[in-house]
Design an enzyme around this catalytic site. Structure first.
Site, PDB file in Angstrom:
ATOM      1  N   ARG A 197       0.828  -1.214   0.000  1.00 60.88           N
ATOM      2  CA  ARG A 197       0.000   0.000   0.000  1.00 60.88           C
ATOM      3  C   ARG A 197       0.863   1.264   0.000  1.00 60.88           C
ATOM      4  O   ARG A 197       0.566   2.230  -0.702  1.00 60.88           O
ATOM      5  CB  ARG A 197      -0.931   0.001   1.208  1.00 60.88           C
ATOM      6  CG  ARG A 197      -2.011  -1.057   1.074  1.00 60.88           C
ATOM      7  CD  ARG A 197      -3.006  -0.945   2.178  1.00 60.88           C
ATOM      8  NE  ARG A 197      -4.051  -1.935   2.073  1.00 60.88           N
ATOM      9  CZ  ARG A 197      -5.086  -2.005   2.898  1.00 60.88           C
ATOM     10  NH1 ARG A 197      -5.211  -1.138   3.879  1.00 60.88           N
ATOM     11  NH2 ARG A 197      -6.000  -2.933   2.753  1.00 60.88           N
ATOM     12  N   ASP A 199     -15.367  10.273  10.050  1.00 57.72           N
ATOM     13  CA  ASP A 199     -14.277   9.360   9.697  1.00 57.72           C
ATOM     14  C   ASP A 199     -12.993  10.179   9.660  1.00 57.72           C
ATOM     15  O   ASP A 199     -13.017  11.397   9.469  1.00 57.72           O
ATOM     16  CB  ASP A 199     -14.524   8.704   8.325  1.00 57.72           C
ATOM     17  CG  ASP A 199     -13.769   7.393   8.171  1.00 57.72           C
ATOM     18  OD1 ASP A 199     -14.392   6.324   8.292  1.00 57.72           O
ATOM     19  OD2 ASP A 199     -12.540   7.441   7.945  1.00 57.72           O
TER      20      ASP A 199
HETATM   21  C1  LIG Z   1     -13.893  -1.085   8.048  1.00 60.08           C
HETATM   22  S1  LIG Z   1     -14.464   0.581   8.045  1.00 60.08           S
HETATM   23  C2  LIG Z   1     -15.947   0.422   9.014  1.00 60.08           C
HETATM   24  C3  LIG Z   1     -17.139   1.090   8.362  1.00 60.08           C
HETATM   25  C4  LIG Z   1     -18.470   0.896   9.096  1.00 60.08           C
HETATM   26  N1  LIG Z   1     -18.405   1.362  10.450  1.00 60.08           N
HETATM   27  C5  LIG Z   1     -18.910  -0.534   9.022  1.00 60.08           C
HETATM   28  O1  LIG Z   1     -18.844  -1.250  10.037  1.00 60.08           O
HETATM   29  O2  LIG Z   1     -19.332  -0.995   7.957  1.00 60.08           O
HETATM   30  C6  LIG Z   1     -13.336   1.349   9.229  1.00 60.08           C
HETATM   31  C7  LIG Z   1     -13.313   2.875   9.131  1.00 60.08           C
HETATM   32  O3  LIG Z   1     -12.674   3.394  10.304  1.00 60.08           O
HETATM   33  C8  LIG Z   1     -11.968   4.550   9.922  1.00 60.08           C
HETATM   34  N2  LIG Z   1     -10.947   4.873  10.942  1.00 60.08           N
HETATM   35  C9  LIG Z   1      -9.791   4.210  11.194  1.00 60.08           C
HETATM   36  N3  LIG Z   1      -9.094   4.838  12.172  1.00 60.08           N
HETATM   37  C10 LIG Z   1      -9.839   5.920  12.543  1.00 60.08           C
HETATM   38  C11 LIG Z   1      -9.651   6.953  13.512  1.00 60.08           C
HETATM   39  N4  LIG Z   1      -8.558   7.018  14.273  1.00 60.08           N
HETATM   40  N5  LIG Z   1     -10.620   7.892  13.615  1.00 60.08           N
HETATM   41  C12 LIG Z   1     -11.729   7.838  12.833  1.00 60.08           C
HETATM   42  N6  LIG Z   1     -11.964   6.886  11.910  1.00 60.08           N
HETATM   43  C13 LIG Z   1     -11.021   5.924  11.767  1.00 60.08           C
HETATM   44  C14 LIG Z   1     -11.374   4.186   8.568  1.00 60.08           C
HETATM   45  O4  LIG Z   1     -11.007   5.331   7.839  1.00 60.08           O
HETATM   46  C15 LIG Z   1     -12.509   3.383   7.937  1.00 60.08           C
HETATM   47  O5  LIG Z   1     -13.312   4.181   7.109  1.00 60.08           O
END
Ligand SMILES: C[S@@+](CC[C@H](N)C(=O)[O-])C[C@H]1O[C@@H](n2cnc3c(N)ncnc32)[C@H](O)[C@@H]1O
Length: 277
Positions: free
Chosen positions: A41, A143
């Site tokens: 990545r 996010d």
């Molecule tokens: C796998 S997705 C989950 C999406 C949704 N909540 C679901 O369960 O379908 C994880 C998300 O967490 C966000 N994320 C990761 N670290 C984060 C942080 N420190 N603060 C806010 N968002 C974060 C990522 O950018 C990503 O969009």
């Protein structure tokens, strides 16, 4: 003629530096086992910037703060679906929406990715409360990643991306775009506010309390300290009786002394006004 791809490798020290930035910035825990994933990545990002190697990339990270955002964006997983882990939406319907709902409701999708989670909440709100626009009802969707928020705000999805939505709800809550994709209708968009927010950041701007917080499939990527810091912060932002939903492989731990009790599968209800020590 396509240029041959230059191999970009991440040495052990480079990998450790990337891991340290991900931990301090976003609270991410990246195990050694993920090194090759991180390498591919980060290499893609290095090529996109036209740089030659990881050393140059680490200098670019030092020189330009906004590149840290891009790094976090390439390191995080954004998979989401409409109606993912449906039992949480059933729970919200039963607790807060049945019978027309209250006149004021607040939901937070924390780590909302491309928007499927907050829009699913909005669909459920409109199905139970068709006049939601006349009430004080909002879904905050946040996010850390600006690129997913951009897509989420547009609200345009391919047919594969709206797989969890029933045919009846597709015709009710989506319109077809000229490219044959599906765009969420204005009534859904009106219920959701997208904002950038780092859950690992020192302060959050929210002032009011929430009825339900969805933080699903997000904390799984966090280290233990980041998770432990989050539970009291979520507790402080929930109304008494409000619920916190986590993803299927996440647990609020330790439950004892947290001010929460189990209220269903990966569902935690706030029981006490006072937060944990
Ligand atoms: C796998 S997705 C989950 C999406 C949704 N909540 C679901 O369960 O379908 C994880 C998300 O967490 C966000 N994320 C990761 N670290 C984060 C942080 N420190 N603060 C806010 N968002 C974060 C990522 O950018 C990503 O969009």
């Amino acid at each position: 003629m396509t240029q041959p791809q230059i191999g970009i490798t991440l040495g052990e020290a480079d990998f450790r530096k990337i891991v340290a930035i991900a931990a301090s910035e976003a609270g991410l825990a990246i195990p050694e086992a993920k090194k090759s994933l991180v390498q591919s990545r980060v290499a893609r990002r290095i090529r996109a910037l036209g740089l030659k190697n990881c050393g140059d990339y680490l200098k670019a990270l030092d020189a330009d703060r906004s590149e840290t955002q891009n790094l976090i964006s390439v390191l995080t997983t954004n998979v989401s679906n409409f109606y993912r882990e449906q039992h949480h939406f059933d729970c919200v319907r039963e607790l807060f929406l049945a019978g027309g709902g209250l006149s004021k409701l607040r939901f937070w999708s924390a780590g909302c990715s491309n928007g499927q989670e907050p829009y699913t909440l909005a669909i459920e709100i409109l199905k139970s409360i068709p006049d939601a626009d006349k009430k004080d009802i909002l879904v905050l969707a946040t996010d850390i990643d600006g690129s997913v928020l951009e897509k989420a705000s547009k609200g345009i999805y391919t047919e594969a991306e709206i797989e969890g939505v029933s045919p009846a709800d597709r015709s009710k809550f989506f319109t077809r775009t000229p490219t044959n994709d599906f765009e969420v209708c204005p009534a859904l968009k009106q219920l959701v506010r997208f904002k950038m927010l780092n859950l690992n950041g020192p302060s959050w701007p929210m002032q009011g309390l929430f009825d339900a917080i969805f933080c699903r499939n997000v904390v799984i990527y966090f280290n233990d300290e980041t998770q432990a810091r989050l539970w009291p912060r979520f507790h402080a932002l929930l109304k008494p009786g409000g619920v916190l939903m986590l993803g299927h492989s996440e647990r609020l731990h330790p439950l004892e002394g947290s001010g929460f009790e189990t209220a269903g599968v990966t569902t935690y209800r706030k029981t006490t006004e006072a937060g944990p020590n």
